[in-house]
Design an enzyme around this catalytic site. Structure first.
Site, short mmCIF file in Angstrom:
data_model
loop_
_atom_site.label_atom_id
_atom_site.label_comp_id
_atom_site.label_asym_id
_atom_site.label_seq_id
_atom_site.Cartn_x
_atom_site.Cartn_y
_atom_site.Cartn_z
N HIS A 145 3.32 7.02 -6.82
CA HIS A 145 1.92 7.40 -7.63
C HIS A 145 4.18 9.40 -7.33
O HIS A 145 3.11 10.12 -8.00
CB HIS A 145 1.76 8.37 -6.37
CG HIS A 145 0.81 9.04 -7.09
ND1 HIS A 145 -1.12 9.27 -6.02
CD2 HIS A 145 -0.08 9.34 -8.35
CE1 HIS A 145 -1.51 10.01 -6.83
NE2 HIS A 145 -1.08 10.03 -7.96
N HIS A 188 0.93 -1.34 0.57
CA HIS A 188 0.22 0.10 0.07
C HIS A 188 1.29 1.24 0.32
O HIS A 188 0.42 2.10 -1.09
CB HIS A 188 -0.70 0.09 0.64
CG HIS A 188 -1.84 1.06 1.57
ND1 HIS A 188 -2.83 0.65 1.16
CD2 HIS A 188 -1.49 2.48 1.87
CE1 HIS A 188 -4.10 2.26 0.71
NE2 HIS A 188 -2.95 3.35 1.70
N GLU A 189 1.69 1.18 0.48
CA GLU A 189 2.65 2.31 1.49
C GLU A 189 3.46 2.55 0.11
O GLU A 189 4.21 3.24 -0.64
CB GLU A 189 3.20 1.86 2.40
CG GLU A 189 3.05 2.02 3.68
CD GLU A 189 1.47 3.75 3.40
OE1 GLU A 189 1.82 4.28 3.42
OE2 GLU A 189 0.21 3.67 4.61
ZN LIG Z 1 -3.33 5.16 1.77
#
Ligand SMILES: [Zn+2]
Length: 671
Positions: free
Chosen positions: A468, A461-462
């Protein structure tokens, strides 16, 4: 001597020179950086030149570079490696920074220049990205109240001040109620609880200076207690105390505070010209209108409730087989669901753990990024703020892309949770800067360090957030990387979690720490199946809270929020044995501050998109489909906030997201 924070950083890729910075440097550096920023803003606001994009909007983009340096270093160490000196600095800095930024957004001469550029926008020959930055800059000033005059301006100030006070009061009452309650457990009442719950109860007892083990209202203790304790009377007592937080009468009761907050928010929105607070809040989000939020939530609610109702019948039957008559209650659900989980998906965490080594999971996250986007990771030797931190240079086709820092282990000086931040964001103005991105987690140290499946998901997730930031390719820093709408920002991170679930990834990287053997197939199947367990319950408790949050902020503020909450729940047919995930008197997301007010839906909104976006890969032929990967980077990972999220998503997917993939992913429709 020059302050090392404000000096030129001559380290590799200008990573902050942590080894030359001491805690004594922060206060003077902040002082100088604030003064510099104020002087820059004054110059922009008071120049005699007629306002244009370059001397106003671009000049604001370029201002504050020193402040960025100070804050990026300070907040990195304050969050991940604090000490009493850093805590004291943070208490001192927070109100000063809030005042500094409030002063800028209330700077009338500055706003008049921005408004003039905005008025003239069609004649300025701006690029798409410049138009977007101008629109966002102007909008954020207007939303902060910069266009108000006279009585309206004064009233806005009063409302903001009162809301800040009420939000703090709400949080403090909640903490007081949480700290004030605990339930003693005798040795006999520990029966049936797994070791980790017993240990946590003993630790909590020691902390409360009680005679023996206790249950407290901390989620990490009370939830497993409700899950495992066979004592129905104790479960009821604990559950009732847990759900009464903020509604116990007396000084710490939050119900009147909630009502006043809602009334003031409505007034604030109307002063700014919006019909409701929800309309104001959602203007900057992908969802845009309360109607669209409700439509999405109801599409999920209906199948989730059907699933929860069917599950309730099964759990009731289990309870009756236990000799308990009467209806299934909210303090029974987790207990019987846990029994059912054991029976249906007997997944032993202890057996699973040796297969999930931290280093192999980092390698897995990197390899997926290599296969999807061609990124390569080489260890980088730079001085960081703690010996547990590691750094990599990220490259593509031989060219430098970013520096990635991983700080994975829990320690007392680190706040809880996991997060990603950019110590330096990507931008090309006023000059090219490449990102320095950090992931901070709280995994247990070990040799080798082993993760739970949830930990591994957090790591992915991180890392999705980090991609991004690292793949960002825009001109202006204010729209770089993760500077996007709140209901869009979790798309890259939640989407990346899907690659952990790709069987070939676990097959290659989930290898046993001692034997090196790949994870057995039936264990892999169990891991994947267990992820969907009890989704009816989880979806119902979440969506109910999101719908109440939305109802609170639409139209006229309710005089009695508790009555409004009851009305909403009755209207959707809330199952009797499921409570809201957060009821009004302790709904801190909504009342402790503004962050998630009429925005609690956004977790689900992002999940709809990540499921739908991953389905695009599956439809195209696989998780590593190169065309899909190219489109993901081109339209979502590289574009930051340069376009409306709806436009970005549509460019990637060819249409807007639908809920089908989410329902399938949560097991709420037949696959
Ligand atoms: Zn998040």
């Amino acid at each position: 001597m020059t302050n090392p924070i404000l000096a030129d950083w001559t380290t590799p890729f200008a990573v902050a020179p942590f080894d030359t910075i001491s805690d004594d440097d922060f206060a003077p550096a902040l002082e100088r950086a604030l003064a510099t920023h104020n002087a820059e803003i004054d110059r922009i606001a008071s120049t005699a030149e007629p306002p244009d994009f370059a001397n106003t909007v671009e000049a604001m983009e370029a201002a504050g570079a020193d402040l960025d340096k100070v804050l990026s270093v300070f907040f990195t160490v304050a969050g991940a490696d604090s000490n009493p000196a850093r805590e004291a600095l943070q208490r001192d800095f927070s109100p000063r920074l809030a005042a500094h930024f409030a002063e800028i957004s209330g700077n009338k001469p500055l706003f008049r220049r921005i408004a003039a550029v905005w008025q003239a926008r069609d004649s300025l020959d701006l690029s798409d990205e410049q138009q977007r930055v101008l629109m966002l800059t102007h909008r954020s000033f207007v939303r902060a109240g910069a266009a108000l005059e006279g009585d309206a301006e004064l009233r806005m100030k009063e409302i903001k001040g009162r809301l800040a006070t009420l939000g703090t009061g709400f949080t403090q009452n909640l903490l007081a109620d949480e700290r004030g309650w605990f339930m003693d457990l005798s040795e006999e009442e520990l029966e049936g609880l797994p070791d980790f719950v017993v240990e946590a109860a003993r630790a909590a007892g020691a902390e409360k200076e009680a005679a023996g083990p206790v249950v407290t209202l901390s989620r990490s203790l009370i939830v497993p207690f409700l899950q495992f304790s066979p004592r129905r009377d104790l479960r009821e007592k604990a559950y009732r105390a847990w759900t009464a937080r903020g509604a116990n009468g007396g000084d710490t009761d939050n119900r009147d505070i909630a009502a006043e907050i809602l009334t003031l928010r409505e007034e604030r929105a109307r002063l700014l010209g919006y019909d409701s607070f929800a309309a104001y809040k959602l203007e900057t989000e992908m969802a845009r209108t309360p109607e669209r939020v409700r439509e999405l939530l109801m599409q999920v609610w209906t199948p989730a409730k059907a699933q929860a109702d069917a599950d309730a019948e099964k759990l009731t039957a289990m309870m009756q087989a236990d000799g308990v008559n009467g209806p299934l209650e909210a303090w029974d659900w987790r207990y019987y669901a846990e029994k059912r989980r054991k029976a249906e998906h007997d997944l032993d965490e202890a057996e699973l753990k040796p297969y999930l080594q931290l280093d192999r999971m980092i390698e897995a996250a990197f390899t997926c990024a290599n296969r999807l986007f061609g990124l390569e990771f080489a260890p980088l030797d730079v001085a960081l703020y703690h010996p547990d931190c590691r750094a990599w240079e990220v490259m593509r086709d031989g060219a430098h892309v970013a520096v990635f820092i991983g700080d994975y282990f829990a320690r007392g000086s680190k706040r809880s949770g996991a997060w990603c931040s950019a110590m330096r964001s990507q931008a090309k103005f006023p000059e090219t800067q490449t990102p320095v991105v950090i992931n901070v987690c709280n995994f247990a140290k070990g040799d080798p360090a082993l993760l739970s499946y949830d930990d591994a998901r957090t790591l992915f997730h991180e890392f999705g957030h980090a991609l991004h930031q690292m793949l960002s390719d825009v001109t202006y820093e204010s729209i770089s990387g993760t500077s996007v709408a709140r209901d869009f920002v979790e798309l890259p991170s939640q989407l990346y979690e899907h690659w952990l679930e790709v069987p070939e990834v676990l097959e290659e990287f989930a290898t046993h720490a001692e034997t090196g053997a790949a994870m057995p197939h039936d264990m892999l199947d169990k891991v994947l199946a267990a992820a969907n367990f009890d989704m009816g319950f989880q979806t119902v408790e979440y969506v109910a809270s999101a719908l109440v949050d939305l109802a609170f902020h639409e139209g006229a503020a309710p005089a009695d929020p508790m009555a409004r909450q009851a009305e909403v729940l009755a209207g959707i047919g809330m199952p009797a044995a499921i409570g809201m995930r957060h009821a009004t008197p302790h709904f801190a997301h909504v009342f402790a501050g503004d962050g998630y007010s009429s925005g609690y839906y956004s977790y689900m909104w992002s999940e709809v998109m990540d499921a739908d976006a991953f389905a695009a890969f599956e439809e195209a032929g696989g998780a590593f489909d190169p065309e899909r990967a190219k489109a993901l980077e081109a339209h979502i990972l590289s574009t930051g906030g340069s376009k409306e999220p709806e436009e970005l998503y549509t460019a990637f997917r060819g249409r807007l997201p639908g809920v089908e993939a989410l329902l399938k992913g949560r097991g709420l429709v037949a696959a």
